[in-house]
Design a protein around this motif. Sequence first.
Motif, PDB file in Angstrom:
ATOM      1  N   SER A 191      39.077  24.205  91.551  1.00  0.00           N
ATOM      2  CA  SER A 191      37.940  24.287  92.468  1.00  0.00           C
ATOM      3  C   SER A 191      38.299  24.956  93.788  1.00  0.00           C
ATOM      4  O   SER A 191      37.416  25.434  94.499  1.00  0.00           O
ATOM      5  CB  SER A 191      37.373  22.885  92.718  1.00  0.00           C
ATOM      6  N   VAL A 241      29.013  33.350  85.814  1.00  0.00           N
ATOM      7  CA  VAL A 241      28.658  32.350  84.796  1.00  0.00           C
ATOM      8  C   VAL A 241      29.936  31.748  84.238  1.00  0.00           C
ATOM      9  O   VAL A 241      30.916  32.460  84.003  1.00  0.00           O
ATOM     10  CB  VAL A 241      27.848  32.983  83.635  1.00  0.00           C
ATOM     11  N   ILE A 253      31.499  20.207  87.225  1.00  0.00           N
ATOM     12  CA  ILE A 253      30.337  21.081  87.086  1.00  0.00           C
ATOM     13  C   ILE A 253      29.598  21.192  88.413  1.00  0.00           C
ATOM     14  O   ILE A 253      29.163  22.280  88.813  1.00  0.00           O
ATOM     15  CB  ILE A 253      29.403  20.556  85.982  1.00  0.00           C
ATOM     16  N   ALA A 254      29.493  20.065  89.128  1.00  0.00           N
ATOM     17  CA  ALA A 254      28.814  20.078  90.428  1.00  0.00           C
ATOM     18  C   ALA A 254      29.553  20.975  91.422  1.00  0.00           C
ATOM     19  O   ALA A 254      28.932  21.731  92.181  1.00  0.00           O
ATOM     20  CB  ALA A 254      28.701  18.657  90.971  1.00  0.00           C
ATOM     21  N   THR A 257      28.883  24.573  90.464  1.00  0.00           N
ATOM     22  CA  THR A 257      27.500  24.921  90.788  1.00  0.00           C
ATOM     23  C   THR A 257      27.333  25.130  92.288  1.00  0.00           C
ATOM     24  O   THR A 257      26.664  26.075  92.734  1.00  0.00           O
ATOM     25  CB  THR A 257      26.542  23.833  90.288  1.00  0.00           C
ATOM     26  N   ASP A 258      27.962  24.258  93.074  1.00  0.00           N
ATOM     27  CA  ASP A 258      27.910  24.400  94.535  1.00  0.00           C
ATOM     28  C   ASP A 258      28.546  25.708  94.996  1.00  0.00           C
ATOM     29  O   ASP A 258      28.199  26.235  96.062  1.00  0.00           O
ATOM     30  CB  ASP A 258      28.613  23.226  95.211  1.00  0.00           C
ATOM     31  N   GLU A 262      26.669  29.764  87.756  1.00  0.00           N
ATOM     32  CA  GLU A 262      25.805  29.199  86.721  1.00  0.00           C
ATOM     33  C   GLU A 262      26.695  28.604  85.635  1.00  0.00           C
ATOM     34  O   GLU A 262      27.500  29.308  85.035  1.00  0.00           O
ATOM     35  CB  GLU A 262      24.899  30.268  86.115  1.00  0.00           C
ATOM     36  N   VAL A 263      26.581  27.309  85.405  1.00  0.00           N
ATOM     37  CA  VAL A 263      27.415  26.631  84.404  1.00  0.00           C
ATOM     38  C   VAL A 263      26.555  26.355  83.173  1.00  0.00           C
ATOM     39  O   VAL A 263      25.519  25.709  83.257  1.00  0.00           O
ATOM     40  CB  VAL A 263      28.007  25.323  84.951  1.00  0.00           C
ATOM     41  N   SER A 265      26.773  24.489  79.594  1.00  0.00           N
ATOM     42  CA  SER A 265      27.551  23.516  78.831  1.00  0.00           C
ATOM     43  C   SER A 265      26.968  23.423  77.424  1.00  0.00           C
ATOM     44  O   SER A 265      25.754  23.201  77.270  1.00  0.00           O
ATOM     45  CB  SER A 265      27.496  22.153  79.535  1.00  0.00           C
TER      46      SER A 265
END
Length: 266
Positions: A191, A241, A253-254, A257-258, A262-263, A265
């Motif tokens: 991250s 993506v 994932i959060a 996304t932040d 674009e995730v 799953s």
Amino acid sequence: MSKHDRWSRLLQHLAENGRLEVEEAASVLEVSAATIRRDLDELAEQQLLVRTRGGAIAHGVSYELPLRYRSVHNAAEKRRIAEAVADQIGQGIVVGINGGTTTTEVARALIIRAAGDGAEQVAGTPAPSVTLVTNALNIASEAAVRPQIKLVLTGGVARPQTYELVGPLASGVMSDVALDVAILGVDGVDSRLGLMTHHEEEASISRLFAERAHRVIVAADSSKLGRRAFARICGLDRIDVLVTDSAASGEMIARLTDAGIEVISV
């Protein structure tokens, strides 16, 4: 269970845990301890691990499992990811793709779809529905015989661990092409540091794929998320993506996304 399957399981355990014990491995694989000892001795001879009293440890600090022993790990998840990535690719575009087990599945999905598109065209040599630029020899060997695929293979020196071409010759080709989409397989998604891989020269080529592409798609199963490797490819800001499997943590994932990614799953 065949020797190849046993070796794949043993090496995968080492890649994930750093060490293994003979008795535990024999119980899990349902074979004798003597069989496991022979397997470990043979793998040590190939410098794929380091034997210890009662077991083995991973060979080196940053352990890279050879591609031929990685294909069975998370196979179903990788096929689902590959199909979802292929859904993102339209006809007639230029796609760059690096090496790895997940990107190999993506390439196969693209090849199959391109073959289907070609079957709908009139008789004769079909026009390429995808231009595929890759530095992966195994992907190139599957794409080369498909008339629906225009294949561009970079130059470079082959790494036997991953079948990827690396070095200045590969960089020279990449500097002269423009990609609509780059599809990247990675060894880690951190991250803070972004995309990562075990080998610095592979990182360099993957970075060029990302730089030459209008859009970047990362194909990575959930085991890669939150993991670091030795060499950094690029930051999260370069990713458009990320396609992963349903086991990915909500927290990771959060974070992605932040970061504007674009995730997807699957």
